[in-house]
Design an enzyme around this catalytic site. Structure first.
Site, PDB file in Angstrom:
ATOM      1  N   ASP A 171      -9.215  11.747  10.848  1.00  8.63           N
ATOM      2  CA  ASP A 171      -8.769  10.621  10.034  1.00  8.63           C
ATOM      3  C   ASP A 171      -7.263  10.734   9.812  1.00  8.63           C
ATOM      4  OD1 ASP A 171      -8.893   8.386   8.406  1.00  8.63           O
ATOM      5  OD2 ASP A 171      -9.697   9.453   6.666  1.00  8.63           O
ATOM      6  N   GLU A 220      -2.492   8.208  12.065  1.00  6.87           N
ATOM      7  CA  GLU A 220      -1.542   7.217  12.590  1.00  6.87           C
ATOM      8  C   GLU A 220      -0.162   7.823  12.900  1.00  6.87           C
ATOM      9  OE1 GLU A 220      -4.960   5.653  11.040  1.00  6.87           O
ATOM     10  OE2 GLU A 220      -3.506   6.695   9.812  1.00  6.87           O
TER      11      GLU A 220
END
Length: 928
Positions: free
Chosen positions: A512, A515
């Site tokens: 997770d 980005e």
């Protein structure tokens, strides 16, 4: 006005680019409608004078009110063909600003809500571009030199470009434009290298010399797929732009965004820059996929992939037209000619790589929540699922299992029994998955937290421009960020996982925040005011800055600067994680990642992020999973019942029904919300959820075979209807239904308070999955009964589906007898297949350790043919065969020549039970 016909929707006819004996290129003047759109302003002025039209007419043509000094050449550019000359989002474009760039300025009304629509500032027909100075043949295609003689308005124009064209296959074209004199950053992605030119391409390629432009046409239909002469090519160091017309308005892909499956071309800008934000319309989301699929008016399809990882935006306009804008790298295009959409996606994956074969248990039901609070509460949920005999293959934990939210730790008080929980899961044929973040806590006392200490010692973190670890803030507080572009980081990641696995023997990993996400903009010290963090042009990213809720673009990584690598961060972490799992467990890896980039299907699946418990979020999950099917990441799903907010029993029941047909099916929700696993609802809702999961588990042989075909050929698993019915225009915008493979139609309920659903059923015979009753559709909207306990499933005629008696885990299910469902067709071949192996070993197909069967019906004979077999096939039997669409009751049924009892129902379903046939043996069944 013939010289201006390129700006109409008339399909132009291409010139032919010839090569003289000495290798010099000769591009004849474009014939007829293909005349270059940049023409001398004097010719245009003369044409306007001769036209003697009134200002009122000019107003109609232009779509805006011309200024007193608007040049005549500007008035002739119709609204839909105005390519934006001033795309900066934060600037109010004035006539002075626009004309300082040498562009046309005509005001037009804003769209509703103040949305930008028709550009006020747009390129005139004679705006300077590159010239094709030379073009020579090569063994693979052509190489050319492009020269710009007038600078543009962005700094560091590159005056000479190299054009490389490779006719790679008959259905794949490769066009690359880069700096002719100096190397530039290129995406470090393994792509196939061809050794000879395609012999019979189904496309033709032509060029305009002055200005330079590319025109690509499909030979069979003459459709113009690319025409880049409609706006100037710009190639500056930090601003690269190329535009094209499109042959239709049916465009898909270009992720990751929340939108309908079919994109609107009504002045829509799609930004590609990985960002941590709850899925919201118009925002750039977690991943970047610069690939689009376009359906042509003929029903043919093609795809375009720009291999570029820099911040990017794609502007769509109703011409129809498209503009690529990126702020670094090169223009490296692959064009896939199909001609059908399935083949386009296969051809795309031949470049980026086919997806990995998941373990069978990955296709079972997964359960998670942030906020279990303890391993004992987690365990309690697992036991409740078992108590109600609700299928479950994997239990997950979110970040609350960690000690202080630090990777590779677990809370020794609240999660003290975690190792025992995992042991218990394994005893019951279940699996454990945990979350990991790439942000490594940097605040622990020196020597007390090995992951940071060792990463710092080896120099494995992102650095600032000053060479020090860049420190941001994520869940554990101050954090450094692992640099997965460094191969040494992969080894460190492996060592950390090995140490943790010795205590908690996890089976899969959920990566997770990759980005990468940062709770502050840039770093604790901000970002330097240089050209990487404040480039000359910033695409329309959420937050208006490249560092918004991520790290500085100027951060240094092993392979390049973060400016170039940002969109690759999740891919590189997924690659490291999959490799580590293989080395630790010796089995197929299971990885689910939030951030993605092309080729990531080789290493991980994806979930659609932090959605909400709302009906519209349930709907948006369908175009989301279908888009990722296009992107080559078939293992995809959304958080069933929604992540944030509290669900309702009705919403969660309907969502569990839909989610049971996500390729990746996980129910997950947030902390401080009421639980939403199936055990907490009323008996009626709980039973409905259990029943639909049992239906999924019965379909695991079919689903597993679809994933084998995805791994081997690049087929899609969850599939838009138009893939199977490309010439049925009614399917082109459908995204409230989908197919599994070519043959199972899933029609969920997506609205509250209803007991029926009206949906499209393509032309042909379809059979109710549960009963075998037939529906003969002319290609129409049909109303279907859909009480709360029911999701509509229909089997397409000509399909043969391998199913199985379901149990509560995939491991238990795989030992049960198979049930083959045959959906007869009077007009098409009836066939199906089955891939079978041990469900977890590495490379079973590549090592020939598998069984593969093909099923066929010819007239009145069903045949099972074993094309390849292994010992695994001897452990399972085929128990039942059901044939839908048997128009007359047979007098007898023969199995391998021996008469067999059967049943026949009024809805024309023939069933033969108690077959007891080994999967490893072929057989035939005949009815008379």
């Amino acid at each position: 006005m013939k010289s201006y016909q390129k700006l109409t929707t008339t399909v132009p006819q291409p010139a032919t680019c010839q090569v003289e004996e000495d290798g010099a290129a000769v591009t004849p003047a474009a014939r007829g409608k293909l005349a270059p759109w940049w023409v001398g302003s004097g010719l245009l002025v003369a044409a306007v004078l001769l036209s003697t039209v009134t200002v009122w007419v000019l107003r109609q043509v232009s779509g805006g009110w011309p200024g007193p000094m608007t040049p005549p050449k500007c008035l002739l550019v119709s609204e839909s063909y105005r390519f934006d000359c001033y795309p900066e989002q934060s600037v109010v474009v004035t006539q002075e600003l626009c004309e300082s760039r040498g562009c046309c300025f005509i005001e037009t009304p804003l769209q509703s809500g103040g949305k930008r629509g028709v550009p006020w500032c747009f390129y005139p027909p004679d705006f300077p571009s590159y010239n094709l100075d030379s073009l020579n043949e090569t063994d693979l295609g052509m190489v050319g030199l492009l020269v710009r003689r007038e600078k543009t308005y962005y700094p560091q124009d590159i005056e000479m470009l190299r054009l490389d064209v490779e006719f790679e296959t008959n259905t794949r074209l490769h066009i690359k434009i880069t700096d002719a004199a100096n190397p530039r950053y290129e995406v470090p992605l393994e792509v196939p290298r061809v050794t000879k030119k395609a012999e019979n391409p189904i496309y033709s390629l032509d060029f305009s010399r002055d200005p330079f432009g590319v025109l690509l046409r499909r030979r069979a239909t003459g459709a113009v797929l690319l025409n880049t002469t409609v706006a100037p090519l710009i190639f500056a160091d930090q601003f690269l732009q190329i535009s094209t017309t499109l042959p239709s308005r049916f465009l898909y892909g270009l992720g990751e965004h929340r939108s309908t499956l079919l994109h609107s071309l009504d002045w829509t800008t799609l930004t590609l820059w990985a960002r941590d934000v709850s899925p919201t319309e118009s925002f750039n989301l977690y991943g970047a996929h610069p690939f689009y699929l376009l359906m042509e008016e003929s029903g043919d399809a093609h795809g375009v992939f720009l291999l570029n990882s820099n911040a990017m935006e794609v502007a769509l306009q109703p011409a129809p037209g498209l503009t690529w804008r990126t702020i670094g790298g090169v223009l490296d295009f692959y064009i896939f000619l199909g001609p059908d959409p399935n083949m386009v996606i296969q051809q795309y994956q031949q470049v980026i790589g086919f997806p990995a074969m998941p373990p069978l248990w990955a296709l079972g039901f997964h359960l998670c929540r942030w906020g279990y609070g303890s391993s004992n509460e987690t365990w309690q949920t697992v036991r409740a699922m078992r108590n109600y005999q609700i299928p479950q293959d994997a239990q997950w934990n979110d970040i609350d299992y960690m000690d202080g939210y630090r990777d590779f730790t677990f809370d020794r008080q609240k999660f003290a029994s975690l190792p025992l929980l995992v042991e218990d899961l394994h005893k019951h044929g279940q699996h454990y998955v945990m979350i990991l973040d790439p942000g490594i806590s940097s605040t622990s006392p020196n020597g007390s937290y090995w992951p940071f200490d060792e990463g710092l010692r080896r120099g494995l973190f992102l650095n600032t421009t000053q060479g020090q670890p860049l420190i941001g803030q994520v869940w554990p507080g101050s954090t450094a960020f692992a640099d997965f572009s460094n191969p040494d980081t992969h080894q460190w990641w492996l060592e950390n996982l090995q140490q943790f696995h010795a205590h908690v023997p996890f089976d899969g990993l959920w990566i997770d925040m990759n980005e990468p996400s940062n709770f502050m903009d840039g770093s604790k010290d901000g970002c330097p005011a240089g050209e990487l963090d404040i480039p000359p042009y910033t695409p329309a990213v959420l937050g208006n800055s490249l560092s918004a809720k991520t790290v500085c673009a100027s951060a240094k990584q092993k392979a390049s600067v973060h400016y170039n690598l940002h969109n690759l961060y999740g891919l590189m972490e997924a690659k490291a994680t999959a490799s580590a799992l293989i080395q630790i467990r010796g089995k197929r890896p299971f990885v689910i990642s939030r951030s993605t980039f092309p080729s990531q299907g080789r290493y991980s699946g994806h979930w659609l992020g932090d959605n909400r418990s709302q009906w519209k979020d349930m709907y948006y999950s369908i175009p989301g999973l279908l888009s990722f099917s296009l992107f080559g990441i078939p293992l995809v799903g959304a958080d069933i019942c929604g992540f944030s907010g509290s669900t309702s029993e009705e919403l969660c029941t309907r969502w569990m029904q839909l989610g049971a047909f996500y390729p990746f099916a996980r129910n997950h929700n947030s902390q401080n919300e009421k639980a939403q696993d199936p055990t907490v609802f009323s008996p009626a809702a709980r039973t409905a959820m259990k029943d639909v999961l049992l239906t999924r588990y019965s379909l695991l042989p079919f689903l597993y075979t679809l994933f084998h075909r995805a791994h081997l050929h690049g087929d899609t698993v969850a599939r838009p209807l138009f893939f199977e019915f490309p010439r049925d225009e009614a399917t082109l915008g459908l995204d409230r239904q989908f197919l599994w493979g070519r043959s199972l139609l899933v029609t969920p309920v997506l609205e509250p308070g209803v007991d029926s659903v009206t949906a499209y059923v393509p032309r042909g015979m379809w059979y109710d999955f549960y009963t075998g009753s037939s529906v003969n559709s002319s290609g129409e909207m049909l109303k279907m009964s859909a009480p709360l306990e029911h999701i509509n499933l229909h089997v397409r005629e000509g399909a043969i589906l391998p199913t199985q008696k379901p149990s509560t885990t995939s491991e238990a299910t795989r030992g049960n007898p198979l049930h083959i469902i045959v959906a007869l067709s009077q007009s098409a071949p009836t066939w199906g297949d089955l891939f079978w192996d041990d469900g977890e070993s590495l490379d079973t197909f590549e090592r020939s350790s598998y069984t593969y069967l093909v099923f066929n019906v010819t007239q009145n004979i069903f045949t099972s043919t074993v094309l390849h077999t292994s010992t695994e096939a001897t452990k399972v039997t085929i128990g039942t065969l059901s044939i839908f669409g048997m128009q007359e009751q047979p007098s007898k049924v023969l199995l391998n020549g021996q008469e067999k009892p059967f049943s026949y129902l009024d809805n024309q379903v023939l069933t033969v039970s108690d077959l007891g046939l080994s999967l490893s043996q072929g057989f035939s069944l005949r009815w008379l």
